[in-house]
Design a protein around this motif. Structure first.
Motif, PDB file in Angstrom:
ATOM      1  N   GLU A 119      -4.470  79.882  42.541  1.00 29.85           N
ATOM      2  CA  GLU A 119      -5.167  81.288  42.095  1.00 29.85           C
ATOM      3  C   GLU A 119      -4.843  82.010  40.914  1.00 29.85           C
ATOM      4  O   GLU A 119      -5.512  83.065  40.679  1.00 29.85           O
ATOM      5  CB  GLU A 119      -5.247  82.180  43.537  1.00 29.85           C
ATOM      6  N   ASP A 120      -4.040  81.587  40.076  1.00 29.25           N
ATOM      7  CA  ASP A 120      -3.366  82.174  39.141  1.00 29.25           C
ATOM      8  C   ASP A 120      -4.097  82.185  37.762  1.00 29.25           C
ATOM      9  O   ASP A 120      -4.731  81.115  37.526  1.00 29.25           O
ATOM     10  CB  ASP A 120      -2.108  81.458  38.525  1.00 29.25           C
ATOM     11  N   PRO A 121      -4.856  83.504  37.627  1.00 30.78           N
ATOM     12  CA  PRO A 121      -5.811  83.398  36.682  1.00 30.78           C
ATOM     13  C   PRO A 121      -5.215  83.263  35.208  1.00 30.78           C
ATOM     14  O   PRO A 121      -6.154  82.970  34.213  1.00 30.78           O
ATOM     15  CB  PRO A 121      -6.322  84.921  36.716  1.00 30.78           C
ATOM     16  N   GLN A 122      -3.890  83.160  35.100  1.00 35.06           N
ATOM     17  CA  GLN A 122      -3.457  83.126  33.661  1.00 35.06           C
ATOM     18  C   GLN A 122      -3.203  81.514  33.264  1.00 35.06           C
ATOM     19  O   GLN A 122      -3.176  81.300  32.232  1.00 35.06           O
ATOM     20  CB  GLN A 122      -1.957  83.696  33.688  1.00 35.06           C
ATOM     21  N   ILE A 123      -3.449  80.746  34.267  1.00 33.54           N
ATOM     22  CA  ILE A 123      -3.579  79.268  34.134  1.00 33.54           C
ATOM     23  C   ILE A 123      -4.890  78.610  33.917  1.00 33.54           C
ATOM     24  O   ILE A 123      -5.629  78.567  34.893  1.00 33.54           O
ATOM     25  CB  ILE A 123      -2.596  78.394  35.000  1.00 33.54           C
ATOM     26  N   ASP A 124      -5.277  77.988  32.978  1.00 33.76           N
ATOM     27  CA  ASP A 124      -6.516  77.231  32.864  1.00 33.76           C
ATOM     28  C   ASP A 124      -6.243  75.699  33.089  1.00 33.76           C
ATOM     29  O   ASP A 124      -5.701  75.105  32.456  1.00 33.76           O
ATOM     30  CB  ASP A 124      -7.081  77.318  31.297  1.00 33.76           C
ATOM     31  N   PHE A 125      -6.440  75.558  34.286  1.00 33.32           N
ATOM     32  CA  PHE A 125      -6.013  74.008  34.947  1.00 33.32           C
ATOM     33  C   PHE A 125      -6.862  72.993  34.109  1.00 33.32           C
ATOM     34  O   PHE A 125      -6.102  72.178  33.984  1.00 33.32           O
ATOM     35  CB  PHE A 125      -6.307  74.007  36.545  1.00 33.32           C
ATOM     36  N   ASN A 159       4.109  69.881  31.687  1.00 32.02           N
ATOM     37  CA  ASN A 159       2.787  70.237  32.090  1.00 32.02           C
ATOM     38  C   ASN A 159       2.566  69.852  33.606  1.00 32.02           C
ATOM     39  O   ASN A 159       2.001  70.816  34.124  1.00 32.02           O
ATOM     40  CB  ASN A 159       1.695  69.355  31.366  1.00 32.02           C
ATOM     41  N   LEU A 160       3.156  68.720  33.906  1.00 33.97           N
ATOM     42  CA  LEU A 160       3.083  68.591  35.215  1.00 33.97           C
ATOM     43  C   LEU A 160       4.019  69.546  36.029  1.00 33.97           C
ATOM     44  O   LEU A 160       3.428  69.949  37.307  1.00 33.97           O
ATOM     45  CB  LEU A 160       3.655  67.184  35.740  1.00 33.97           C
ATOM     46  N   ASN A 161       4.963  69.762  35.762  1.00 34.39           N
ATOM     47  CA  ASN A 161       5.979  70.959  36.402  1.00 34.39           C
ATOM     48  C   ASN A 161       5.167  72.067  36.467  1.00 34.39           C
ATOM     49  O   ASN A 161       5.203  72.990  37.647  1.00 34.39           O
ATOM     50  CB  ASN A 161       7.154  70.925  35.897  1.00 34.39           C
ATOM     51  N   LYS A 162       4.463  72.516  35.453  1.00 30.79           N
ATOM     52  CA  LYS A 162       3.670  73.812  35.459  1.00 30.79           C
ATOM     53  C   LYS A 162       2.679  74.035  36.297  1.00 30.79           C
ATOM     54  O   LYS A 162       2.328  74.899  36.971  1.00 30.79           O
ATOM     55  CB  LYS A 162       3.122  73.922  33.847  1.00 30.79           C
ATOM     56  N   LEU A 163       1.719  72.747  36.338  1.00 28.52           N
ATOM     57  CA  LEU A 163       0.841  72.852  37.401  1.00 28.52           C
ATOM     58  C   LEU A 163       1.110  72.818  38.762  1.00 28.52           C
ATOM     59  O   LEU A 163       0.794  73.509  39.686  1.00 28.52           O
ATOM     60  CB  LEU A 163      -0.198  71.410  37.091  1.00 28.52           C
ATOM     61  N   LYS A 164       2.379  71.930  39.247  1.00 25.57           N
ATOM     62  CA  LYS A 164       2.802  71.823  40.542  1.00 25.57           C
ATOM     63  C   LYS A 164       3.288  73.264  40.953  1.00 25.57           C
ATOM     64  O   LYS A 164       3.506  73.549  42.252  1.00 25.57           O
ATOM     65  CB  LYS A 164       3.842  70.519  40.553  1.00 25.57           C
ATOM     66  N   ALA A 165       4.076  73.715  39.992  1.00 33.43           N
ATOM     67  CA  ALA A 165       4.832  75.270  40.388  1.00 33.43           C
ATOM     68  C   ALA A 165       3.922  76.232  40.542  1.00 33.43           C
ATOM     69  O   ALA A 165       4.299  77.331  40.864  1.00 33.43           O
ATOM     70  CB  ALA A 165       5.730  75.354  39.730  1.00 33.43           C
ATOM     71  N   SER A 166       2.528  76.027  40.229  1.00 34.10           N
ATOM     72  CA  SER A 166       1.614  77.145  39.869  1.00 34.10           C
ATOM     73  C   SER A 166       0.981  77.418  41.092  1.00 34.10           C
ATOM     74  O   SER A 166       0.866  76.656  41.880  1.00 34.10           O
ATOM     75  CB  SER A 166       0.743  77.053  38.856  1.00 34.10           C
ATOM     76  N   ASP A 167       0.365  78.653  41.162  1.00 35.72           N
ATOM     77  CA  ASP A 167      -0.528  79.126  42.348  1.00 35.72           C
ATOM     78  C   ASP A 167      -1.834  78.742  42.052  1.00 35.72           C
ATOM     79  O   ASP A 167      -2.299  79.347  40.755  1.00 35.72           O
ATOM     80  CB  ASP A 167      -0.257  80.731  42.492  1.00 35.72           C
TER      81      ASP A 167
END
Length: 448
Positions: free
Chosen positions: A346-352, A336-344
């Protein structure tokens, strides 16, 4: 992938003698040989001296009957020779380096396994070069990079934060920048968990809580420089089992044992990783004028194969699987941490908010709420972004930005958690507590 063949050219009007024919015959049987091996064959077959043998090899190369790997050497002025027409491809270089240049082999092997990209930090760990080569003739990072470039094999790039990487030339495409960003995020996640790992080692009396230095999550591509090598973390301990010197009296570093720590969580721990760590340990152990330095190596890994683990156990290094320390749910936390850190952001596909909530729930269910203090701070930053986006819907929001000054002031480099640009004016929010440090963080893990 093929590389430029060294010393290409046609055979000129040189006479070919029995020595030339013998050298060609040697290479037909072995594919490649070092200059020392060829000279040894000449000494045995013709009774020439080693000096004459070296001259014969050079003359045969001048006639273009054989080619060499100059300027890449495999020992002091020792080059690899091969016949014209030999394909100098990646597998050839791996085969040569595995036998004659293990540090370069480990770098090439890991470059391939990593998809053609490695950070300088990983090269410093795996190839185990020294940082200062003024008093010896060991490997250096600059030498390794220079040789990869001379082979027309790789080049170097920097990320937006100044982190440096080696990239294979065939990866110079539109995807490699995203790969670098993802790799930096993974390195940062590993570094973020190091303080909690150090707390565990301190709580179990493996290390002391003083003189602890470790890699900073804000500068994940930089390691701890200690005794001419790079490490994830360095500490000292008074715990040595039964010892004539009581622990209470071991009040100076020279009476204590150096603890060097190798942490690798974003991928499996390979034999190449261990060999690099082992070489660094051996170098430091022998770096004292008299006797051997007292040293306790510790490895923290995600997964490793049976052969590598048995080798670690055979040499007597401590090794901890991160799942055994914090439970198997730690792998979900790291993912999950890698997913958050590597994401943009502004990415609408990720519910932070959902990813953060799920991560905290995993930590709670695993009974690790008292741990991962650094991680909780990072998760809080991801919750701030939706808030700032609602407050400044038209602003350009940047995360983890390093600025050289603020409002015209000339100050040291600072890293800001968020910088929001409104009408071309910077509005810096949530400044980190400390100036951006280009070295490692030195601190004391809190006592439990």
């Amino acid at each position: 992938m093929y590389f430029e063949v060294f010393n290409k050219g046609s055979v000129t009007n040189y006479s070919i003698n029995q020595h030339d024919l013998a050298i060609v015959a040697f290479l037909k049987r072995r594919k490649f040989l070092t200059s020392s091996e060829i000279i040894g064959h000449l000494v045995k077959k013709f009774g020439v001296t080693e000096v004459n043998g070296r001259q014969i090899v050079n003359r045969t190369a001048t006639k273009k009957l054989i080619y060499s790997t100059k300027p890449v050497s495999f020992g002091k002025n020792r080059f690899i020779y091969y016949l014209p027409g030999t394909e100098i491809d990646y597998d050839f270089l791996l085969e040569v380096c595995q036998e004659h240049r293990p540090p370069l082999y480990r770098t090439l092997f890991t470059l391939r396994e990593q998809g053609g990209i490695m950070s300088y930090f990983d090269v410093l760990k795996i190839a185990s070069p020294v940082l200062d080569n003024s008093n010896n003739h060991k490997e250096t990072l600059e030498k390794i990079i220079g040789e990869l470039k001379s082979l027309n094999l790789a080049d170097t790039v920097e990320d937006d934060w100044g982190g440096k990487y080696i990239v294979l030339n065939d990866r110079a495409d539109f995807t490699f920048q995203q790969t670098i960003y993802s790799l930096r995020s993974q390195l940062s996640t590993d570094a973020m968990l190091i303080p909690d790992i150090l707390r565990m080692l301190q709580a179990t009396n493996i290390i002391d809580n003083q003189n602890v230095t470790y890699r900073n999550k804000n500068t994940p591509t930089l390691g701890v420089n200690h005794l001419n090598h790079v490490w994830d973390a360095v500490a000292y301990t008074k715990t040595t089992g039964y010892n004539p010197i009581l622990a209470a009296k071991a009040d100076t570093v020279d009476k204590q044992t150096l603890v060097v720590i190798d942490v690798l969580l974003y991928r499996d721990y390979t034999m190449e990783d261990f060999q690099g760590f082992f070489d660094r340990v051996q170098s430091v152990r022998q770096s004292v004028k008299m006797g051997k330095r007292k040293i306790l190596p510790v490895i923290i890994y995600r997964e490793t194969d049976v052969h590598t683990f048995n080798t670690i156990r055979k040499v007597g290094f401590l090794a901890f699987n991160i799942g055994y320390i914090y439970g198997n749910r730690i792998y979900d936390v790291i993912a999950n941490l890698n997913k958050l850190k590597a994401s943009d952001f502004e990415d609408p596909q990720i519910d932070f908010g959902k990813v953060v909530a799920d991560t905290l729930l995993i930590v709670k269910d695993a009974g690790q709420e008292v741990n991962f203090q650094n991680m909780k701070g990072d998760l809080f930053e991801f919750l701030l972004f939706p808030l700032f986006r609602s407050l400044f819907p038209n602003g350009m929001i940047q995360h983890s930005v390093k600025l050289k000054g603020l409002n015209g002031m000339v100050v040291d480099n600072y890293e800001y958690d968020f910088v929001i640009n409104l009408d071309n004016k910077d509005s810096s929010i949530s400044k980190t507590q400390q100036a951006f440090n280009q070295g490692a963080t030195k601190t004391e893990p809190p006592r439990k």
